[in-house]
Design a protein around this motif. Structure first.
Motif, PDB file in Angstrom:
ATOM      1  N   HIS A 134      34.100 -71.508  58.620  1.00  0.00           N
ATOM      2  CA  HIS A 134      33.531 -70.843  57.443  1.00  0.00           C
ATOM      3  C   HIS A 134      32.851 -69.511  57.779  1.00  0.00           C
ATOM      4  CE1 HIS A 134      34.162 -74.173  54.619  1.00  0.00           C
ATOM      5  NE2 HIS A 134      33.938 -74.953  55.652  1.00  0.00           N
ATOM      6  N   PHE A 135      32.909 -69.094  59.021  1.00  0.00           N
ATOM      7  CA  PHE A 135      32.136 -67.928  59.411  1.00  0.00           C
ATOM      8  C   PHE A 135      32.590 -66.658  58.709  1.00  0.00           C
ATOM      9  CE2 PHE A 135      31.414 -64.291  62.371  1.00  0.00           C
ATOM     10  CZ  PHE A 135      30.054 -64.198  62.157  1.00  0.00           C
ATOM     11  N   ALA A 136      33.880 -66.419  58.652  1.00  0.00           N
ATOM     12  CA  ALA A 136      34.373 -65.189  58.028  1.00  0.00           C
ATOM     13  C   ALA A 136      33.920 -65.106  56.572  1.00  0.00           C
ATOM     14  CB  ALA A 136      35.892 -65.110  58.116  1.00  0.00           C
ATOM     15  N   GLU A 137      33.951 -66.229  55.883  1.00  0.00           N
ATOM     16  CA  GLU A 137      33.511 -66.253  54.487  1.00  0.00           C
ATOM     17  C   GLU A 137      32.028 -65.927  54.377  1.00  0.00           C
ATOM     18  OE1 GLU A 137      34.088 -66.336  50.572  1.00  0.00           O
ATOM     19  OE2 GLU A 137      35.718 -66.891  51.932  1.00  0.00           O
ATOM     20  N   ASP A 138      31.219 -66.573  55.205  1.00  0.00           N
ATOM     21  CA  ASP A 138      29.769 -66.388  55.126  1.00  0.00           C
ATOM     22  C   ASP A 138      29.344 -64.985  55.529  1.00  0.00           C
ATOM     23  OD1 ASP A 138      29.433 -68.979  54.272  1.00  0.00           O
ATOM     24  OD2 ASP A 138      28.682 -69.749  56.183  1.00  0.00           O
ATOM     25  N   THR A 245      29.684 -75.616  58.803  1.00  0.00           N
ATOM     26  CA  THR A 245      29.744 -75.379  57.363  1.00  0.00           C
ATOM     27  C   THR A 245      28.802 -74.287  56.860  1.00  0.00           C
ATOM     28  OG1 THR A 245      28.093 -77.105  56.941  1.00  0.00           O
ATOM     29  CG2 THR A 245      30.412 -77.777  56.930  1.00  0.00           C
ATOM     30  N   HIS A 246      27.920 -73.765  57.722  1.00  0.00           N
ATOM     31  CA  HIS A 246      26.896 -72.864  57.217  1.00  0.00           C
ATOM     32  C   HIS A 246      26.485 -71.857  58.280  1.00  0.00           C
ATOM     33  CE1 HIS A 246      22.654 -71.710  56.172  1.00  0.00           C
ATOM     34  NE2 HIS A 246      23.258 -71.471  55.027  1.00  0.00           N
ATOM     35  N   THR A 247      26.022 -70.690  57.818  1.00  0.00           N
ATOM     36  CA  THR A 247      25.619 -69.590  58.697  1.00  0.00           C
ATOM     37  C   THR A 247      24.240 -69.082  58.304  1.00  0.00           C
ATOM     38  OG1 THR A 247      27.949 -68.896  58.863  1.00  0.00           O
ATOM     39  CG2 THR A 247      26.275 -67.299  59.546  1.00  0.00           C
ATOM     40  N   PHE A 248      23.398 -68.845  59.320  1.00  0.00           N
ATOM     41  CA  PHE A 248      22.126 -68.156  59.145  1.00  0.00           C
ATOM     42  C   PHE A 248      22.176 -66.842  59.929  1.00  0.00           C
ATOM     43  CE2 PHE A 248      19.680 -72.262  58.351  1.00  0.00           C
ATOM     44  CZ  PHE A 248      19.143 -71.871  57.125  1.00  0.00           C
ATOM     45  N   VAL A 249      21.776 -65.741  59.313  1.00  0.00           N
ATOM     46  CA  VAL A 249      21.598 -64.467  60.005  1.00  0.00           C
ATOM     47  C   VAL A 249      20.098 -64.236  60.164  1.00  0.00           C
ATOM     48  CG1 VAL A 249      21.988 -61.980  59.947  1.00  0.00           C
ATOM     49  CG2 VAL A 249      23.722 -63.545  59.032  1.00  0.00           C
ATOM     50  N   PHE A 250      19.673 -63.883  61.365  1.00  0.00           N
ATOM     51  CA  PHE A 250      18.250 -63.674  61.599  1.00  0.00           C
ATOM     52  C   PHE A 250      18.054 -62.502  62.556  1.00  0.00           C
ATOM     53  CE2 PHE A 250      19.546 -65.977  65.244  1.00  0.00           C
ATOM     54  CZ  PHE A 250      18.573 -65.883  66.221  1.00  0.00           C
ATOM     55  N   GLU A 301      40.012 -61.589  59.034  1.00  0.00           N
ATOM     56  CA  GLU A 301      39.477 -62.106  57.776  1.00  0.00           C
ATOM     57  C   GLU A 301      38.119 -61.499  57.437  1.00  0.00           C
ATOM     58  OE1 GLU A 301      39.389 -66.344  57.839  1.00  0.00           O
ATOM     59  OE2 GLU A 301      41.578 -66.539  57.648  1.00  0.00           O
ATOM     60  N   ILE A 302      37.283 -61.269  58.446  1.00  0.00           N
ATOM     61  CA  ILE A 302      35.979 -60.653  58.177  1.00  0.00           C
ATOM     62  C   ILE A 302      36.179 -59.315  57.479  1.00  0.00           C
ATOM     63  CG2 ILE A 302      33.968 -59.552  59.245  1.00  0.00           C
ATOM     64  CD1 ILE A 302      34.095 -61.770  61.404  1.00  0.00           C
ATOM     65  N   LEU A 303      37.085 -58.495  58.037  1.00  0.00           N
ATOM     66  CA  LEU A 303      37.317 -57.174  57.439  1.00  0.00           C
ATOM     67  C   LEU A 303      37.902 -57.290  56.040  1.00  0.00           C
ATOM     68  CD1 LEU A 303      37.468 -54.070  57.757  1.00  0.00           C
ATOM     69  CD2 LEU A 303      36.426 -55.293  59.628  1.00  0.00           C
ATOM     70  N   ASP A 304      38.942 -58.097  55.903  1.00  0.00           N
ATOM     71  CA  ASP A 304      39.634 -58.158  54.628  1.00  0.00           C
ATOM     72  C   ASP A 304      38.776 -58.795  53.539  1.00  0.00           C
ATOM     73  OD1 ASP A 304      41.799 -56.888  55.746  1.00  0.00           O
ATOM     74  OD2 ASP A 304      42.904 -58.737  56.159  1.00  0.00           O
ATOM     75  N   LYS A 305      38.022 -59.813  53.910  1.00  0.00           N
ATOM     76  CA  LYS A 305      37.127 -60.442  52.926  1.00  0.00           C
ATOM     77  C   LYS A 305      35.982 -59.488  52.554  1.00  0.00           C
ATOM     78  CE  LYS A 305      37.979 -65.280  54.217  1.00  0.00           C
ATOM     79  NZ  LYS A 305      38.276 -65.845  52.880  1.00  0.00           N
ATOM     80  N   PHE A 306      35.452 -58.779  53.541  1.00  0.00           N
ATOM     81  CA  PHE A 306      34.411 -57.803  53.243  1.00  0.00           C
ATOM     82  C   PHE A 306      34.923 -56.757  52.262  1.00  0.00           C
ATOM     83  CE2 PHE A 306      32.692 -53.561  53.952  1.00  0.00           C
ATOM     84  CZ  PHE A 306      31.346 -53.774  53.662  1.00  0.00           C
ATOM     85  N   ILE A 307      36.114 -56.225  52.520  1.00  0.00           N
ATOM     86  CA  ILE A 307      36.675 -55.192  51.647  1.00  0.00           C
ATOM     87  C   ILE A 307      36.830 -55.718  50.228  1.00  0.00           C
ATOM     88  CG2 ILE A 307      38.760 -53.842  51.186  1.00  0.00           C
ATOM     89  CD1 ILE A 307      39.080 -53.620  54.273  1.00  0.00           C
ATOM     90  N   ALA A 308      37.377 -56.922  50.081  1.00  0.00           N
ATOM     91  CA  ALA A 308      37.593 -57.484  48.752  1.00  0.00           C
ATOM     92  C   ALA A 308      36.270 -57.704  48.019  1.00  0.00           C
ATOM     93  CB  ALA A 308      38.361 -58.802  48.868  1.00  0.00           C
ATOM     94  N   LYS A 309      35.270 -58.235  48.731  1.00  0.00           N
ATOM     95  CA  LYS A 309      33.977 -58.496  48.102  1.00  0.00           C
ATOM     96  C   LYS A 309      33.242 -57.197  47.785  1.00  0.00           C
ATOM     97  CE  LYS A 309      33.683 -62.977  50.364  1.00  0.00           C
ATOM     98  NZ  LYS A 309      33.051 -63.813  51.411  1.00  0.00           N
TER      99      LYS A 309
END
Length: 418
Positions: A134-138, A245-250, A301-309
């Motif tokens: 789930h990292f690319a999505e988060d 299933t989950h990501t925290f950025v700190f 996926e990180i790039l493409d999902k970022f662009i779409a969002k």
């Protein structure tokens, strides 16, 4: 017992009493508290306080006045205020993706925050070659929301300018300007760490490449002068806690108003470091393909999902009238994507030849494999910097990565690295 009215650098045994003083209702009255220092970064001291009875935990992060990697380098402890404030802002912009801050103590320069229980530092997990589906999505959600929603595209311009003032971060920006954008290209402060088998390669490809220096200089001044977005400023796999299933950025103490490509490029570079480690250290071919294939897919996926969002969020939230002009979104996003590629290259070079090398690479024990990994990294980095305007989607990164890898095939590596 201290009343904490004057700053001092705490040790692990000091922290339970500190928490009980500052947050008297967090633990039960009969709690049996222990504390350990768990930080592995270069700047701060991170403590986990645990109640042996209930298992309840909390984190205290204190800013020191000296860098842990160099006692000769001193920084303002105001970075703790910046970190606490940006975590609060990011928590509103990207709910659930940053830890909750209970308290910031300006005297002790300490943040007391949620313990990210059940999560692992991502770099640690990647070094164990764990896959995070789930990292690319988060992370694409986190970046699209925290970066775009803090720009003039969306915000009231006066409000944004007030935030620019609030997040002026001169000490840590100076650190980045020197250690990331300057010293890796010339070793002017004689602090670079170059792997001896690659000394000649670095001399020719990095120190001796004046065209590369010119492009790095352009990127440096973009970093210094483009107050585009409220960026994390140090977004790598050591600044992320994660599970399946989950990501925290700190850890956003480097935060300031800068070019948003700096965050995006940093995370992409650090994902590629994970690929290099897996490629060099996983003996089983099928397992190596499984992990390394996932890393490359995730970079795409990180790039493409970022662009779409980003595209969807821009159209939904844009407020500036001129930013609604036909064609401006494509132009604006194009500048972000070019800077992203350039920063990915900048990060790969500085983590390979600068003062702060990355564990993904330094932990490769076989010197031949490490030398090959570094040469792939530096080759890819130069492509990202020199041809950054051509990186428009995830597939462009995959293509450049494959070309860099092809230059250093496994067969014959030993002779080239010797």
């Amino acid at each position: 017992m201290s009343d904490y009215s004057k700053y001092f650098l705490m040790k692990a045994e000091d922290v339970p009493a500190y928490v009980c003083t500052k947050l008297p209702d967090f633990f039960a009255d009969d709690a049996v508290l222990t504390s350990e220092e768990i930080g592995d970064g270069n700047l701060n001291y991170v403590f986990r306080v645990r109640d042996a009875k209930s298992g309840k935990t909390i984190i205290v992060k204190q800013a020191g006045v000296e860098l842990r990697i160099s006692k000769d380098m001193h920084l303002s402890t105001d970075r703790g205020r910046i970190e606490a404030k940006i975590l609060s802002i990011q928590g509103k912009l990207a709910p659930g993706l940053v830890p909750h801050v209970y308290l910031y103590d300006g005297t002790m320069c300490a943040i007391t925050m949620e313990d990210m229980v059940g999560h692992t530092m991502m770099r640690t997990g990647l070094l164990e070659h764990h896959i995070y589906p789930h990292f690319a999505e988060d992370i694409s959600t986190f970046m699209a929301r925290t970066l775009l929603l803090s720009t003039d595209i969306v915000m009231d311009h006066q409000e944004k300018k007030e935030l620019v003032k609030s997040f002026i971060n001169p000490d840590l920006c100076d650190l980045t300007e020197n250690l990331v954008y300057t010293e890796p290209y010339n070793d002017c402060a004689k602090r670079n760490h170059v792997f001896p088998p690659n000394a000649d390669f670095v001399q020719k490809e990095i120190y001796g490449d004046k065209a590369l220096h010119l492009e790095a200089a352009k990127l440096k001044f973009e970093f210094m002068n483009n107050a585009q977005s409220l960026i994390h400023g140090d977004l790598h796999t050591g600044s992320i806690f994660i599970n399946d299933t989950h990501t925290f950025v700190f850890d956003p103490e480097f935060a300031f108003y800068g070019p948003m490509g700096y965050d995006i490029g940093n995370i992409l570079a650090n994902m590629f470091f994970a690929w290099c480690n897996g490629d060099a250290t996983i003996a089983d071919a099928a397992e190596r393909q499984r992990f390394c294939g996932w890393v490359l897919q995730t970079i795409e996926e990180i790039l493409d999902k970022f662009i779409a969002k980003f595209w969807a969020l821009y159209q939904e939230r844009v407020t500036d009238e001129m930013a609604k002009t036909e064609g401006f979104l494509d132009y604006y996003l194009g500048t972000v994507l070019a800077d992203t590629a350039g920063v990915m290259g900048i990060e790969m070079i500085r983590r390979t030849v600068g003062i702060a090398n990355v564990k993904d690479i330094t932990s490769i024990e076989d010197p031949v494999k490490r030398a090959r990994a570094e040469r792939i990294i530096l080759t890819l980095a130069k492509t990202c910097i020199m041809k950054r305007s051509g990186f428009r989607c995830g597939r462009d990164y995959r293509r450049a990565i494959e070309q860099a890898i092809a230059r250093f095939p496994r067969q014959g590596t030993e002779q080239r690295a010797s």
